[in-house]
Design a protein around this motif. Structure first.
Motif, mmCIF file in Angstrom:
data_model
loop_
_atom_site.group_PDB
_atom_site.id
_atom_site.type_symbol
_atom_site.label_atom_id
_atom_site.label_comp_id
_atom_site.label_asym_id
_atom_site.label_seq_id
_atom_site.Cartn_x
_atom_site.Cartn_y
_atom_site.Cartn_z
ATOM 1 N N ILE A 45 11.352 1.304 -11.934
ATOM 2 C CA ILE A 45 11.559 0.920 -10.419
ATOM 3 C C ILE A 45 10.109 -0.200 -10.237
ATOM 4 C CG2 ILE A 45 11.008 1.280 -8.109
ATOM 5 C CD1 ILE A 45 12.188 3.781 -8.904
ATOM 6 N N GLY A 46 8.791 -0.238 -10.393
ATOM 7 C CA GLY A 46 7.547 -1.061 -10.119
ATOM 8 C C GLY A 46 8.402 -3.261 -10.416
ATOM 9 N N VAL A 47 8.476 -2.913 -12.259
ATOM 10 C CA VAL A 47 9.073 -4.301 -11.939
ATOM 11 C C VAL A 47 10.242 -4.633 -11.776
ATOM 12 C CG1 VAL A 47 10.223 -5.617 -14.391
ATOM 13 C CG2 VAL A 47 8.757 -3.575 -14.927
ATOM 14 N N LEU A 48 11.248 -4.046 -10.854
ATOM 15 C CA LEU A 48 12.707 -4.372 -9.991
ATOM 16 C C LEU A 48 11.952 -4.716 -9.062
ATOM 17 C CD1 LEU A 48 15.602 -1.437 -11.470
ATOM 18 C CD2 LEU A 48 15.306 -4.015 -11.791
ATOM 19 N N THR A 49 10.851 -3.760 -8.411
ATOM 20 C CA THR A 49 10.104 -4.199 -7.072
ATOM 21 C C THR A 49 8.762 -5.222 -7.210
ATOM 22 O OG1 THR A 49 8.969 -2.293 -7.340
ATOM 23 C CG2 THR A 49 11.282 -2.208 -6.231
ATOM 24 N N GLY A 50 8.929 -5.824 -8.604
ATOM 25 C CA GLY A 50 8.089 -7.533 -8.371
ATOM 26 C C GLY A 50 6.153 -6.309 -8.633
ATOM 27 N N GLY A 51 6.444 -5.271 -9.351
ATOM 28 C CA GLY A 51 4.920 -4.737 -9.755
ATOM 29 C C GLY A 51 4.921 -3.225 -8.361
ATOM 30 N N THR A 52 5.230 -3.586 -7.670
ATOM 31 C CA THR A 52 4.711 -2.287 -6.385
ATOM 32 C C THR A 52 4.307 -1.303 -6.379
ATOM 33 O OG1 THR A 52 6.049 -4.061 -4.557
ATOM 34 C CG2 THR A 52 5.416 -2.416 -4.071
ATOM 35 N N ASP A 53 3.747 -0.921 -6.128
ATOM 36 C CA ASP A 53 2.866 0.685 -6.661
ATOM 37 C C ASP A 53 3.197 1.197 -5.326
ATOM 38 O OD1 ASP A 53 2.025 2.916 -7.386
ATOM 39 O OD2 ASP A 53 -0.202 2.103 -7.860
ATOM 40 N N PHE A 54 3.809 1.961 -5.656
ATOM 41 C CA PHE A 54 3.944 2.433 -3.198
ATOM 42 C C PHE A 54 3.027 3.304 -3.348
ATOM 43 C CE2 PHE A 54 8.937 1.313 -4.796
ATOM 44 C CZ PHE A 54 8.967 0.428 -3.511
ATOM 45 N N THR A 55 2.403 3.881 -3.902
ATOM 46 C CA THR A 55 1.367 5.060 -3.879
ATOM 47 C C THR A 55 0.000 4.384 -2.770
ATOM 48 O OG1 THR A 55 0.740 4.712 -6.119
ATOM 49 C CG2 THR A 55 2.314 6.808 -4.984
ATOM 50 N N SER A 68 -7.821 -1.731 -0.342
ATOM 51 C CA SER A 68 -7.199 -1.124 -0.812
ATOM 52 C C SER A 68 -7.154 0.381 -0.410
ATOM 53 C CB SER A 68 -8.003 -1.519 -2.589
ATOM 54 O OG SER A 68 -9.017 -0.213 -2.422
ATOM 55 N N LEU A 69 -5.922 1.086 -1.231
ATOM 56 C CA LEU A 69 -6.134 2.150 -0.337
ATOM 57 C C LEU A 69 -7.727 2.931 -0.373
ATOM 58 C CD1 LEU A 69 -5.460 4.750 1.313
ATOM 59 C CD2 LEU A 69 -3.983 5.104 -1.089
ATOM 60 N N GLU A 70 -8.357 3.035 -1.594
ATOM 61 C CA GLU A 70 -9.381 3.558 -2.099
ATOM 62 C C GLU A 70 -10.878 2.857 -1.156
ATOM 63 O OE1 GLU A 70 -7.342 1.323 -4.382
ATOM 64 O OE2 GLU A 70 -6.672 3.855 -4.899
ATOM 65 N N VAL A 71 -10.854 2.195 -1.010
ATOM 66 C CA VAL A 71 -11.942 1.106 -0.011
ATOM 67 C C VAL A 71 -11.713 1.675 1.611
ATOM 68 C CG1 VAL A 71 -12.680 -0.869 1.224
ATOM 69 C CG2 VAL A 71 -11.746 -0.897 -1.453
ATOM 70 N N ALA A 78 -8.628 6.929 9.111
ATOM 71 C CA ALA A 78 -8.339 6.936 8.830
ATOM 72 C C ALA A 78 -6.571 6.353 8.429
ATOM 73 C CB ALA A 78 -7.741 8.157 10.468
ATOM 74 N N VAL A 79 -5.613 6.490 7.491
ATOM 75 C CA VAL A 79 -4.957 5.794 7.357
ATOM 76 C C VAL A 79 -3.691 6.975 6.840
ATOM 77 C CG1 VAL A 79 -6.023 4.369 5.647
ATOM 78 C CG2 VAL A 79 -4.987 7.023 5.135
ATOM 79 N N LEU A 80 -2.846 6.281 7.144
ATOM 80 C CA LEU A 80 -1.024 6.221 6.625
ATOM 81 C C LEU A 80 -0.971 6.316 5.657
ATOM 82 C CD1 LEU A 80 0.754 5.894 9.889
ATOM 83 C CD2 LEU A 80 -0.063 8.189 9.530
ATOM 84 N N THR A 81 -0.605 7.035 4.666
ATOM 85 C CA THR A 81 -0.233 6.131 3.359
ATOM 86 C C THR A 81 1.306 6.969 2.715
ATOM 87 O OG1 THR A 81 -0.142 8.871 2.005
ATOM 88 C CG2 THR A 81 -2.529 7.252 2.220
ATOM 89 N N TYR A 82 2.166 5.795 3.835
ATOM 90 C CA TYR A 82 3.371 5.712 3.697
ATOM 91 C C TYR A 82 3.881 5.344 2.202
ATOM 92 C CZ TYR A 82 3.529 1.342 3.889
ATOM 93 O OH TYR A 82 3.513 -0.272 3.775
ATOM 94 N N GLY A 83 3.056 4.518 1.077
ATOM 95 C CA GLY A 83 3.561 4.389 0.317
ATOM 96 C C GLY A 83 3.983 5.964 -0.878
#
Length: 142
Positions: A45-55, A68-71, A78-83
């Motif tokens: 799925i990552g290859v099909l979506t161009g390397g997108t990591d939804f998480t 980044s999410l880590e930063v 406060a973040v919404l992690t919709y991925g």
């Protein structure tokens, strides 16, 4: 002492043993499916979506832009992690598909193994029943 005897009887019932077996096998099956999703399907799925990591997809609620999410988490933003939700939905669909395919294959083998239906025991014929009724009516009238 009767309590422990009753408890032992309860635990050794076929239903409880079958349930325990199902839980253990289910946990093993979950491990296999999780590995399939994580190690095989998700990279595809990552290859099909161009390397997108939804998480790693998120929205910062404080209006700041984070690299980044880590930063963002280090900044205690406060973040919404919709991925993660998107990834969970993808995992659910894939797991559901594999369980469906597994159960479908199981049902097909089950149908093939069904024994031929047993014929109903033969009872008296219609003529025999009518003869019995006639004889009983004769006895009642005499």
């Amino acid at each position: 002492m009767a309590f422990f005897k009753d408890f032992k009887t309860f635990l050794m019932k076929g239903d409880i043993v079958a349930l325990a077996t199902a839980v253990v096998i289910g946990a093993a099956f979950k491990t296999i499916i999780d590995s399939l999703v994580k190690d095989v399907i998700t990279p595809i799925i990552g290859v099909l979506t161009g390397g997108t990591d939804f998480t790693k997809k998120f929205i910062s609620l404080d209006g700041e832009h984070y690299a980044s999410l880590e930063v963002a988490r280090e900044a205690k933003a406060a973040v919404l992690t919709y991925g993660n939700l998107i990834q969970a939905i993808i995992n659910f669909i894939i797991i559901g598909l594999f369980i469906f395919l597994f159960l479908r294959a199981y049902e097909k083998t089950k149908k093939k193994e069904d024994p031929k239906p047993v014929a109903a025991p033969k009872g008296p014929t219609q003529e025999e029943l009518l003869t019995e009724i006639r004889d009983e009516l004769k006895r009642q009238n005499s």
